[in-house]
Each structure stands twice: as structure tokens, then as C-alpha cells.
Design an enzyme around this catalytic site. Structure first.
Site, short mmCIF file in Angstrom:
data_model
loop_
_atom_site.label_atom_id
_atom_site.label_comp_id
_atom_site.label_asym_id
_atom_site.label_seq_id
_atom_site.Cartn_x
_atom_site.Cartn_y
_atom_site.Cartn_z
N LYS A 44 -7.93 -3.91 6.27
CA LYS A 44 -7.52 -4.19 4.88
C LYS A 44 -6.90 -5.65 4.69
O LYS A 44 -6.77 -6.43 4.01
CB LYS A 44 -6.36 -3.17 4.37
CG LYS A 44 -6.89 -1.79 4.19
CD LYS A 44 -5.99 -0.90 3.70
CE LYS A 44 -4.79 -0.59 4.57
NZ LYS A 44 -4.94 0.04 5.81
N ARG B 131 0.20 5.22 -0.73
CA ARG B 131 -0.10 5.85 0.32
C ARG B 131 0.13 7.23 0.04
O ARG B 131 -0.35 8.08 0.71
CB ARG B 131 0.64 5.49 1.58
CG ARG B 131 -0.28 4.47 2.68
CD ARG B 131 0.69 4.11 3.81
NE ARG B 131 0.31 3.72 5.05
CZ ARG B 131 0.24 2.53 5.59
NH1 ARG B 131 0.32 1.49 4.89
NH2 ARG B 131 -0.19 2.46 6.63
N ARG C 137 -5.65 -3.93 19.32
CA ARG C 137 -5.07 -5.22 18.49
C ARG C 137 -4.21 -5.89 19.22
O ARG C 137 -3.13 -5.40 19.79
CB ARG C 137 -4.68 -4.65 17.40
CG ARG C 137 -4.39 -5.55 16.22
CD ARG C 137 -4.44 -5.05 15.04
NE ARG C 137 -3.70 -3.91 14.59
CZ ARG C 137 -3.72 -3.19 13.51
NH1 ARG C 137 -4.54 -3.66 12.24
NH2 ARG C 137 -2.78 -2.10 13.08
N ARG D 178 1.68 -4.66 18.55
CA ARG D 178 2.77 -4.15 17.74
C ARG D 178 2.94 -2.76 18.11
O ARG D 178 2.59 -2.07 18.76
CB ARG D 178 2.06 -3.78 16.19
CG ARG D 178 1.89 -5.02 15.23
CD ARG D 178 1.32 -4.65 14.09
NE ARG D 178 1.19 -3.35 13.41
CZ ARG D 178 0.69 -2.97 12.23
NH1 ARG D 178 -0.05 -3.80 11.65
NH2 ARG D 178 0.89 -1.57 11.87
N ARG E 8 -1.06 8.01 13.59
CA ARG E 8 -0.96 7.46 12.21
C ARG E 8 -2.22 7.62 11.21
O ARG E 8 -2.48 7.73 10.36
CB ARG E 8 -0.93 5.61 12.43
CG ARG E 8 0.54 5.19 12.70
CD ARG E 8 0.40 3.78 13.04
NE ARG E 8 -0.15 3.00 12.31
CZ ARG E 8 -0.35 1.60 12.60
NH1 ARG E 8 -0.83 1.44 14.16
NH2 ARG E 8 -1.03 0.94 11.77
P1 AMP Z 1 0.68 -1.10 7.88
O1 AMP Z 1 0.89 -2.33 8.52
O2 AMP Z 1 -0.03 -0.87 6.67
O3 AMP Z 1 -0.44 -0.13 8.96
O4 AMP Z 1 2.02 -0.12 7.92
C1 AMP Z 1 2.78 -0.26 9.08
C2 AMP Z 1 4.02 0.76 8.72
O5 AMP Z 1 4.63 0.57 7.76
C3 AMP Z 1 3.33 2.35 8.56
O6 AMP Z 1 3.07 3.14 9.71
C4 AMP Z 1 4.48 3.00 7.65
O7 AMP Z 1 5.49 3.33 8.75
C5 AMP Z 1 5.15 1.71 6.96
N1 AMP Z 1 4.42 1.53 5.65
C6 AMP Z 1 3.53 0.86 5.15
N2 AMP Z 1 3.25 0.99 3.97
C7 AMP Z 1 3.72 2.28 3.41
C8 AMP Z 1 3.66 3.02 2.26
N3 AMP Z 1 2.97 2.36 1.32
N4 AMP Z 1 4.29 3.99 2.49
C9 AMP Z 1 5.00 4.49 3.45
N5 AMP Z 1 5.23 3.59 4.55
C10 AMP Z 1 4.60 2.67 4.74
#
Ligand code: AMP
Length: 234
Positions: free
Chosen positions: A21, A96, A135, A168, A179
Site C-alpha cells: 500500500k 481498518r 523488509r 521495524r 498482524r
Molecule cells: P501499518 O504501517 O499500516 O502496517 O501500521 C502499523 C501499526 O500501526 C499497525 O499494526 C497498528 O498497530 C497501527 N495502526 C495503523 N493504522 C491503524 C488503524 N487504522 N487502526 C488501528 N491501528 C492502526
């Protein structure tokens, strides 16, 4: 320009962690003049700065759990009101949950906007696990690598600037699995939600990045801007 999409419409890029994404959204931002807003990037920036929001988010992010809806919704809706979002937003990683999806639709409507499309990036689970757990990113120039698919020439060193590569904290294989399970439980149901609203466009996101970006642009029916013209759409 496609008739059905107004020029300032926002879109959602949806898909499991590792679907690409962020990569797709960065290119779409340059192509369309819409602002890329990634909830995960916002949380990481707050965590680095040590803000209260960052401290609130940290334990959830590190465990691969979702940050509570109210916290995410406030953060994103505030961000979407900023001036650089006036030509529309490419939402990445948000919504989400069903509650977040409803809040987004209401928030946009309150500003006189509608969601133009939800583009779902489809990638099989085994590919996702390798993409996430492999990654690595350069701490200096942010160039992304993957130890399985696009490794650096020297282990953990950036080919371009010699910076150290970092992983990360939530990208271990164990957290990656979790996840993906959280995605399946909380976010997957949104596919039906957006399909029922007639907004869902599914794209096969395995394969060449440039080919996928063309499919994504087409699926979102986004008009593109000529180079150097990122403030408005042609
Ligand atoms: P991402 O970089 O999108 O994979 O997000 C990393 C982490 O941020 C996720 O595993 C969640 O802990 C938190 N996070 C990001 N976006 C959301 C969301 N829309 N709702 C809840 N937690 C989020």
C-alpha cells in the site's frame, strides 16, 4: 477524465500488511496530486517524537494490535483537514475496522466530500509473510529492501548511501503472522462493507510494481497530473 469521479475525491488503499500500500500510494500521490496519508507512518512519527499520542500507540503497534478506534479516527480526520489534503487524500492503512470506515465516510461528508473508490490490493499470505518479515529500510535515505526479494549487496548496508538498514519492531515473523490474523479478523469484513456500497475495486497486487500501479490507477479511476503539477489535477 472518467466522468464518475470528481477531481478532489479521496480514495482508500486497502489490503493486508505487506500488500504494498505504501509503495503504491507514494506513486499515486505523485501521479494524481492527492495527499498520501498513512496511519502507520503517522503513529511511527509520533512514537519517534515521543508525543503523548506516540506513547499511547506504542504498545499496540509493537504487539501488532490495532490502536483503539477513537485515537486513530481523531488523528486521521484531523490530518485530512490540513491544507495539503484539499485535492483529496489517498488513505493508506485506514480504515481498518467498521467503526473507522463509518467515521471516515461521515467525516468526508461533513466536509462536503465523498469517497471515490476503495482499491483492494490482493496478495497471498505466503508472499505477504516474506514481504513483511524480509523488509529492511535505510535509516538515512529510507530506501526499502527485502532480504528475500531485493537484498542489499552488503548485509544490512544501503547500496545507495552506505547507511545502516533497520527492521521495524513489528516486522518479525511472529508479529507479522499476528498482524495478518488481526487483518483477517478486523479488517477483512470491510471488503463486504465497501462492496455493498459499490466502492470496491480489487487489484491483483503480485508482480511488477509498475504494472500494479497502472492497475491501481485505473481501478481508482484517478485522473493524473503532468509532472511538476502536484497541486491540482489536469
Ligand atoms: P501499518 O504501517 O499500516 O502496517 O501500521 C502499523 C501499526 O500501526 C499497525 O499494526 C497498528 O498497530 C497501527 N495502526 C495503523 N493504522 C491503524 C488503524 N487504522 N487502526 C488501528 N491501528 C492502526
Amino acid at each position: 477524465m472518467p466522468e464518475e469521479v470528481a477531481v478532489d475525491m479521496s480514495i482508500v488503499l486497502m489490503g493486508p500488511p505487506g500488500a504494498g500500500k505504501g509503495t503504491q500510494a507514494a506513486v499515486l500521490e505523485r501521479r494524481t496530486g492527492r495527499k498520501h496519508v498513512a496511519s502507520g507512518d503517522l503513529f511511527r512519527a509520533h512514537m519517534i517524537k515521543g508525543t503523548e499520542l506516540g506513547q499511547q500507540a506504542r504498545s499496540f503497534v509493537d504487539r501488532g494490535e490495532l490502536v483503539p478506534d477513537e485515537v486513530v479516527i481523531n488523528m486521521i480526520l484531523q490530518r485530512a483537514k490540513e491544507p495539503d489534503c484539499q485535492n483529496g487524500v489517498i488513505f493508506d492503512g485506514f480504515p481498518r475496522t467498521r467503526k473507522q470506515a463509518k467515521a471516515l465516510m461521515e467525516g468526508l461528508r461533513a466536509q462536503g466530500e465523498e469517497l471515490g473508490a476503495v482499491v483492494l490490493l490482493a496478495v497471498p499470505r505466503d508472499v505477504l509473510l516474506k514481504r513483511i518479515a524480509g523488509r529492511q529500510t535505510c535509516e538515512l535515505c529510507q530506501t526499502p529492501y527485502n532480504i528475500f526479494y531485493t537484498p542489499p549487496r552488503l548485509e544490512a548496508i544501503c547500496d545507495l548511501c552506505g547507511g545502516n538498514l533497520y527492521t521495524r519492531t513489528d516486522d518479525s515473523m511472529q508479529t507479522a503472522r499476528h498482524r495478518l490474523d488481526v487483518y483477517a479478523r478486523d479488517t477483512f469484513p470491510l471488503i463486504e462493507f465497501f462492496r455493498d456500497l459499490g466502492l470496491l475495486r480489487e487489484v491483483d497486487a503480485v508482480g511488477d510494481v509498475d504494472a500494479v500501479i497502472d492497475l491501481v490507477t485505473e481501478a481508482a479511476a484517478l485522473p493524473t497530473v503532468s509532472s511538476g503539477q502536484t497541486g491540482s489535477v489536469a
